[in-house]
Design an enzyme around this catalytic site. Structure first.
Site, short mmCIF file in Angstrom:
data_model
loop_
_atom_site.label_atom_id
_atom_site.label_comp_id
_atom_site.label_asym_id
_atom_site.label_seq_id
_atom_site.Cartn_x
_atom_site.Cartn_y
_atom_site.Cartn_z
N GLY A 5 0.84 -1.21 0.00
CA GLY A 5 0.00 0.00 0.00
C GLY A 5 0.87 1.25 0.00
N THR B 21 1.48 3.39 -2.24
CA THR B 21 1.01 4.60 -2.94
C THR B 21 -0.19 5.21 -2.22
OG1 THR B 21 -0.31 3.13 -4.32
CG2 THR B 21 1.77 3.90 -5.25
N ASP C 100 0.31 -6.61 -8.22
CA ASP C 100 -1.00 -6.80 -7.61
C ASP C 100 -0.86 -7.85 -6.50
OD1 ASP C 100 -3.69 -7.58 -7.04
OD2 ASP C 100 -4.27 -6.62 -8.93
N PHE C 101 -1.34 -7.52 -5.30
CA PHE C 101 -1.18 -8.42 -4.15
C PHE C 101 -1.75 -9.81 -4.38
CE2 PHE C 101 -2.24 -4.43 -1.50
CZ PHE C 101 -0.95 -3.96 -1.63
N ASP D 58 -2.89 0.41 17.02
CA ASP D 58 -3.91 1.38 17.40
C ASP D 58 -3.10 2.64 17.61
OD1 ASP D 58 -5.58 3.13 18.72
OD2 ASP D 58 -6.73 1.52 19.64
N HIS D 59 -3.11 3.51 16.61
CA HIS D 59 -2.10 4.59 16.65
C HIS D 59 -2.29 5.54 17.83
CE1 HIS D 59 -5.27 6.74 14.45
NE2 HIS D 59 -4.74 7.81 14.97
N GLU E 277 -14.39 15.45 16.87
CA GLU E 277 -13.78 16.03 15.67
C GLU E 277 -14.71 17.08 15.10
OE1 GLU E 277 -11.41 13.21 12.96
OE2 GLU E 277 -12.98 12.01 13.87
N HIS F 25 -9.80 2.88 19.89
CA HIS F 25 -9.21 4.02 20.62
C HIS F 25 -9.89 4.29 21.96
CE1 HIS F 25 -7.46 4.50 16.77
NE2 HIS F 25 -8.40 5.23 16.22
N LYS G 45 -18.36 13.01 15.12
CA LYS G 45 -17.87 13.88 14.05
C LYS G 45 -18.78 15.10 13.96
CE LYS G 45 -15.44 10.44 11.44
NZ LYS G 45 -14.08 10.95 11.69
N1 NAP Z 1 -5.32 6.84 5.85
C1 NAP Z 1 -5.35 6.89 7.15
O1 NAP Z 1 -5.15 7.95 7.79
C2 NAP Z 1 -5.62 5.64 7.95
C3 NAP Z 1 -5.78 5.75 9.35
C4 NAP Z 1 -6.00 4.60 10.08
C5 NAP Z 1 -6.04 3.38 9.45
N2 NAP Z 1 -5.90 3.28 8.10
C6 NAP Z 1 -5.92 1.96 7.49
O2 NAP Z 1 -4.77 1.81 6.68
C7 NAP Z 1 -5.05 1.02 5.54
C8 NAP Z 1 -4.69 1.80 4.29
O3 NAP Z 1 -5.45 2.99 4.24
P1 NAP Z 1 -5.20 4.13 3.16
O4 NAP Z 1 -6.06 5.26 3.57
O5 NAP Z 1 -3.75 4.38 2.96
O6 NAP Z 1 -5.82 3.46 1.85
P2 NAP Z 1 -5.64 3.90 0.32
O7 NAP Z 1 -5.22 5.32 0.23
O8 NAP Z 1 -6.87 3.47 -0.37
O9 NAP Z 1 -4.42 3.00 -0.20
C9 NAP Z 1 -4.54 1.65 -0.48
C10 NAP Z 1 -3.23 1.13 -1.03
O10 NAP Z 1 -3.36 -0.24 -1.32
C11 NAP Z 1 -2.89 -0.47 -2.66
N3 NAP Z 1 -3.63 -1.58 -3.23
C12 NAP Z 1 -4.97 -1.79 -3.14
N4 NAP Z 1 -5.27 -2.94 -3.76
C13 NAP Z 1 -4.12 -3.45 -4.24
C14 NAP Z 1 -3.78 -4.63 -4.97
N5 NAP Z 1 -4.71 -5.53 -5.31
N6 NAP Z 1 -2.50 -4.84 -5.28
C15 NAP Z 1 -1.56 -3.93 -4.95
N7 NAP Z 1 -1.81 -2.79 -4.28
C16 NAP Z 1 -3.08 -2.57 -3.93
C17 NAP Z 1 -3.14 0.82 -3.37
O11 NAP Z 1 -2.28 0.87 -4.48
P3 NAP Z 1 -2.69 1.54 -5.87
O12 NAP Z 1 -3.54 2.73 -5.51
O13 NAP Z 1 -1.37 1.93 -6.45
O14 NAP Z 1 -3.44 0.54 -6.62
C18 NAP Z 1 -2.75 1.82 -2.29
O15 NAP Z 1 -1.36 1.94 -2.22
C19 NAP Z 1 -6.53 0.67 5.65
O16 NAP Z 1 -6.65 -0.57 6.32
C20 NAP Z 1 -7.10 1.76 6.54
O17 NAP Z 1 -8.25 1.34 7.24
C21 NAP Z 1 -5.68 4.40 7.35
#
Ligand code: NAP
Length: 485
Positions: free
Chosen positions: A14, A16, A90-91, A183-184, A222, A246, A336
């Site tokens: 992930g 990107t 692709d994963f 759990d950040h 929030e 949290h 929220k």
């Molecule tokens: N963002 C936050 O602040 C936050 C906070 C707490 C928890 N989380 C958790 O962290 C995780 C990621 O969140 P995110 O917000 O970063 O999600 P996101 O922006 O949607 O990113 C998902 C990532 O997964 C990659 N991906 C998805 N399907 C794929 C596949 N089949 N093969 C290869 N790569 C694949 C995407 O790559 P491509 O786009 O290049 O395809 C992208 O890099 C989630 O579980 C979310 O619940 C996020």
């Protein structure tokens, strides 16, 4: 087991995504800037988007500029950036893992990382299982002469059953010791401070119980709505997104007994005992003790159903059924589109006997201890004192206020810095153990189950307010009120 060898390659699935750009890469840069990152270190980011390594590094630089707490130091950035690699696959298909395996071996030679790995799953939960299985199948997890650890983002399952299934898949490959459930909130400075405030101060430790504490209020509010996370939020809601992890973590740290020592398992043992002591609600108790809300306008957000029953607000009253806390309500509130952004714990102390000043000046405010988690970090103590002057005595509440991050020179570490570093050095104290997850889900599932067949009357609060009126009534009926201090 090479526990203290922190050299490693961090593989970010992930790479990107939003989390990697906003949190992980800036945290790595901050660690590098402080010279904490191991000398022998590299990052391999994986995504599907078509880009060269050069492009990827440029994008990471932009994210670091935007989100890091330190300015860009050319030398530090150069050194980090040369160690960042991008792989596109692709994963779900095996060929990517075969290439990854041999690439990691090459990097081991180059950086002397000895096979140690942090596999960070910054991906949607449906990929957790697939990635872990494929890592195993392609020989990338052995834990014999080197260590491999997996970091799992929240949410860990969507209920107890799915969490159990996921846990089985993960722990078939990684031992509990090598599984780091994030759990950040636990990485936040003031959360780590709660135990110190409680157990390193004679002012607080002896009064931290039902004899002196009237109630505890744990809030996380929030101002923003769901932003552009409608797809995720529709399935989660505030109960799963905030309470299960949290809010219950804040509760355990507030309510736990002193651990026998400061090692990881002793602390976690005490936290689990709190979760086991929570009353599990019957449907009638949910009706009485839990309030759900949805802000006006939520149903018009992107990727949200126009008839959505997803809650953006939860308030609840729960008891920790043990000797220390018998009869002391813990009120939890998270929402929220609230009037302010704040996460805090308010400890309200009991009044003194109704004599002397409490007889003469009936409406004295109670003593409060406020532990401020974010955005302000600090501790505030509210107590009663005399208003200066020669006339009749007037009593007013005054505050002793310790603000840790108010000074400009203060630059508190981001939670992810601490957490990433802890994974590398093998310290899982600030991560949730499986039984913590399990008991949290048991508590939350009982509420979700009771809600399932009842259609709530949503929306029921206006943006910029403290949620539905029932949330205030929850306390008013106990002759209490929320302290928005
Ligand atoms: N963002 C936050 O602040 C936050 C906070 C707490 C928890 N989380 C958790 O962290 C995780 C990621 O969140 P995110 O917000 O970063 O999600 P996101 O922006 O949607 O990113 C998902 C990532 O997964 C990659 N991906 C998805 N399907 C794929 C596949 N089949 N093969 C290869 N790569 C694949 C995407 O790559 P491509 O786009 O290049 O395809 C992208 O890099 C989630 O579980 C979310 O619940 C996020």
């Amino acid at each position: 087991m090479v526990k203290n060898n922190i050299s490693n390659i961090m593989v970010i699935f992930g790479g990107t995504g939003d989390l990697t750009h906003r949190k992980l890469m800036p945290a790595l840069y901050n660690l590098k800037y402080q010279k904490i990152l191991p000398e022998n270190f590299a990052v391999v980011s994986i995504g599907r988007r078509d880009k060269t390594e050069e492009q990827y590094r440029k994008e990471v630089l932009e994210s670091v500029k935007n989100y890091s707490r330190f300015d860009i130091d050319e030398k530090v950035w150069q050194d980090l950036s040369e160690r960042i690699y991008y792989k596109r696959f692709d994963f779900v298909y095996d060929n990517g893992y075969m290439e990854l395996s041999s690439f990691l071996k090459e990097l081991d030679e180059k950086y002397n990382t000895k096979g140690n790995r942090v596999y960070y799953l910054a991906v949607a939960p449906e990929y957790f299982g697939i990635i872990v299985e494929k890592l195993y199948r392609h020989g990338m997890v052995n834990n014999e002469t080197s260590w491999q650890r997996v970091v799992i983002e929240k949410p860990f399952g969507e209920d107890l059953e799915s969490a159990r299934k996921l846990n089985k898949i993960i722990t078939d490959v990684f031992t509990e010791r090598n599984t780091y459930r994030i759990d950040h909130y636990l990485g936040k400075e003031m959360l780590q401070n709660i135990m110190i405030i409680r157990f390193a101060n004679v002012f607080f430790e002896p009064v931290w119980n039902r004899r002196y504490i009237d109630n505890v209020q744990i809030s996380s509010n929030e101002i923003v709505g769901i932003e552009n996370r409608g797809g995720y939020y529709e399935k989660a809601g505030a109960l799963r997104d905030m309470v299960q992890n949290h809010m219950l973590q804040l509760l355990t740290l507030t309510a736990m007994e002193p651990p026998v020592n400061l090692d990881t398992e002793s602390i976690r043992d005490e936290k689990v005992k709190v979760l086991k002591s929570l009353e599990i609600f019957t449907p009638e108790a949910v009706e009485k003790n839990v309030v759900r809300g949805q802000y006006a306008g939520y149903r018009q957000e992107d990727k949200v159903s126009p008839t959505s029953s997803t809650e953006t607000f939860v308030a609840l009253k729960v008891h920790v059924e043990n000797f220390r806390w018998a009869g002391v309500p813990f009120y939890i509130r998270t929402g929220k589109r609230m009037p302010e952004k704040s996460t805090q714990i308010v400890i309200q102390f009991k009044p003194l006997p109704g004599i002397l000043y409490f007889k003469e000046y009936k409406n004295l405010l109670p003593n409060l201890l406020v532990i401020k988690i974010q955005p302000e970090e600090g501790v505030k103590l509210q107590f009663n004192a005399k208003v200066p002057g020669a006339g009749d005595i007037t009593i007013q509440p005054v505050n002793m206020d310790f603000c840790q991050n108010c000074q400009i020179s203060n630059n508190s570490p981001e939670a992810y810095e601490r957490l990433l570093y802890d994974v590398m050095r093998g310290d899982s104290t600030l991560f949730t153990r499986w039984d913590e997850v399990e008991y949290s889900w048991k508590f939350v599932d009982a509420i979700a189950e009771a809600w399932k067949d009842k259609t709530p009357d949503f929306p029921n609060y206006q943006p910029g307010t403290w949620g539905p009126k029932e949330a205030n009534e929850l306390l008013l009926r106990d002759n209490r009120m929320w302290w928005n201090v």
